[in-house]
Design an enzyme around this catalytic site. Structure first.
Site, PDB file in Angstrom:
ATOM      1  N   ASN A  41     -33.544 -38.022 -13.160  1.00 14.29           N
ATOM      2  CA  ASN A  41     -34.267 -37.689 -14.399  1.00 14.29           C
ATOM      3  C   ASN A  41     -35.019 -38.918 -14.926  1.00 14.29           C
ATOM      4  O   ASN A  41     -34.855 -39.335 -16.081  1.00 14.29           O
ATOM      5  CB  ASN A  41     -33.302 -37.154 -15.447  1.00 14.29           C
TER       6      ASN A  41
ATOM      7  N   HIS B  54     -30.375 -33.052 -25.205  1.00 14.22           N
ATOM      8  CA  HIS B  54     -29.869 -32.229 -24.116  1.00 14.22           C
ATOM      9  C   HIS B  54     -29.385 -30.873 -24.602  1.00 14.22           C
ATOM     10  O   HIS B  54     -29.487 -29.880 -23.862  1.00 14.22           O
ATOM     11  CB  HIS B  54     -28.736 -32.949 -23.382  1.00 14.22           C
TER      12      HIS B  54
END
Length: 495
Positions: free
Chosen positions: A318, A349
């Site tokens: 990521n 998140h």
């Protein structure tokens, strides 16, 4: 999920058409912006229904905030609004509609749009309000010197290439691509002084796209055939915990978490291929003259699977989100930047408790891994044979530690997560705490390195660790940090 895959495959075909028939040499930036935006909104509407309106609402209100607030404070208001809007949508989806469901949902694209909104707000603030000498080298190169039009803003946030799965890119990179300006490649000496500049012709992305589609196919095949036979939930099965030995349990832990990764490989690599097919993502040439289409790549699979340290794994996973966290939070925080960055990452998140358990465990693991590395690694690097053994042991330890850490991220809820950790007697948590008590942890200073390395949340406390990186993975780790981030993201330095 079927809609998502179909839409991404359609976006791939649209990207090829976009590059062929709406190339910057054949049409105006206005047309390219309009088509990219309309195609993106159409894909979002097809995939998510009227929930896609959230994308337009979030972007529209953020743009209105930038206009009425002004460049002095708009970055703060945009940051609070965009992240707050995302959080409200995540709470609504998780706790009202479908808790624990992995189906594609509209909050996923909103996470990327939130990154773009906040990144651009800070870049405009840097370019139109702050003094040039007050900016870091990376902030100076990413700074936006004029307010984008509403069309440019919507095109950046909602273009068909990245609306469903990203990845994040800088506004300057995107506008350079849309307007078709030639890449200015620079060769830089070690002291940072620019040496030469020359224009770059438009390279072909066909080979890079074909390679990434092959990776997508293999990842999808692995996911459909292997992943379902190795469920992560089996790690907390009562019979398995009661009958399996510790080596068997840890081996299954590793293979089950490894089997859970290909779906991310598929989604992120396909998104990267779509951007490349449209002509976006070219970084330059490597030292052998080979084109590099990894400007906005989100992961490095080989480095992930063969990581010999916790940091190496996270540095290759990521990547664009790691850069976003660094640019909007870590570099700008004046008090406890690591803690603030952790909080931002956790909020971004989502709202599942398992996410927070994973982040808390990850911080502990990272600190312990750094302490061990700083204190004992130098004993094992003198002899090549000993170093090979050291790398094998650290690879095994890293893979187990990563798998142990991310189990709550997959299980989502508190009860199954604590069931897993209690069945392991919290062994790695306790071991990490003991390591931190036994080995001294060197303090590092924020800003010790001026170039912008790819540094995810958990590795924020590892500033300066690269000074020790002379082992086998330093070359691969630096392959994407490149010292390039000291200059503009769309400028390429020869290695």
């Amino acid at each position: 999920q079927v809609n998502f895959v179909v839409c991404q495959l359609f976006a791939l075909l649209a990207a090829i058409w976009f590059r062929t028939y709406l190339h910057s040499s054949k049409t105006s930036p206005f047309i390219r912006h309009v088509v990219a935006t309309l195609l993106g909104l159409y894909l979002a509407l097809f995939c998510f229904g009227w929930y896609a309106l959230h994308f337009v609402i979030q972007s529209g209100i953020s743009y209105y905030i930038m206009i009425i607030i002004g460049v002095e404070n708009m970055h703060k208001y945009c940051f609070v609004f965009a992240l707050g809007y995302l959080t409200v949508c995540q709470i609504t989806r998780v706790y009202i509609f479908d808790y624990g469901q992995y189906s594609a949902d509209f909050s996923g694209p909103m996470m990327i749009i939130t990154q773009k909104i906040t990144s651009l707000a800070f870049e405009i603030h840097d370019g139109m309000f702050r003094k040039n000498e007050d900016l870091t080298p990376s902030q100076r190169c990413l700074a936006v010197r004029r307010m984008p039009s509403l069309l440019e803003y919507l095109s950046y946030n909602c273009n068909f290439m990245g609306i469903l799965a990203g990845p994040l890119c800088s506004y300057k990179d995107y506008i350079t691509f849309i307007e078709g300006r030639s890449y200015q490649l620079q060769q830089s000496e070690a002291n940072g002084k620019e040496d030469t500049k020359y224009e770059q012709t438009d390279p072909s992305p066909n080979i890079a796209v074909a390679q990434k589609l092959l990776i997508c196919g293999l990842s999808l095949l692995f996911h459909m055939t292997i992943t379902k036979t190795l469920p992560v939930e089996y790690n907390i099965d009562d019979n398995f915990r009661a009958t399996a030995s510790w080596p068997v349990r840890f081996f299954y832990l590793y293979v089950s978490l490894m089997a859970a990764r290909p779906k991310y490989y598929f989604a992120w690599t396909l998104a990267d291929a779509i951007n490349n097919a449209a002509g976006f993502g070219f970084r330059g040439y490597d030292k052998n003259g080979v084109t590099r289409w990894d400007l906005i790549s989100n992961l490095r699979i080989q480095q992930i699977e063969f990581s010999t340290s916790f940091k190496m794994f996270l540095d290759n996973w990521n990547i664009q989100t790691a850069l976003w966290l660094k640019r909007v939070c870590y570099e700008r925080a004046t008090v406890s930047p690591t803690i603030q960055t952790f909080i931002l990452s956790a909020i971004w998140h989502g709202v599942y408790p398992g996410y927070y358990l994973t982040f808390l465990t990850g911080v502990l693991m990272t600190l312990a891994a750094r302490a061990i590395r700083n204190n004992i690694r130098h004993y094992f690097v003198e002899s090549p044979a000993v170093k090979v053994c050291y790398d094998i042991v650290t690879w095994m330890a890293t893979q187990v530690a990563i798998s142990y850490t991310v189990v709550p991220f997959v299980l989502l809820s508190v009860k199954p997560s604590f069931t897993f950790y209690s069945s392991c007697y919290f062994c790695l948590h306790i071991a990490s705490i003991l390591v931190l008590l036994v080995f001294p942890l060197k303090r590092t200073q924020k800003g010790r390195k001026n170039h912008e390395t790819v540094q995810p949340l958990w590795s924020k406390t590892l500033e300066g660790e690269n000074l020790l990186q002379k082992n086998s993975y330093s070359t691969t780790n630096n392959s994407f940090s490149q010292k390039q981030e000291i200059t503009c993201r769309y400028q390429t330095l020869k290695q």
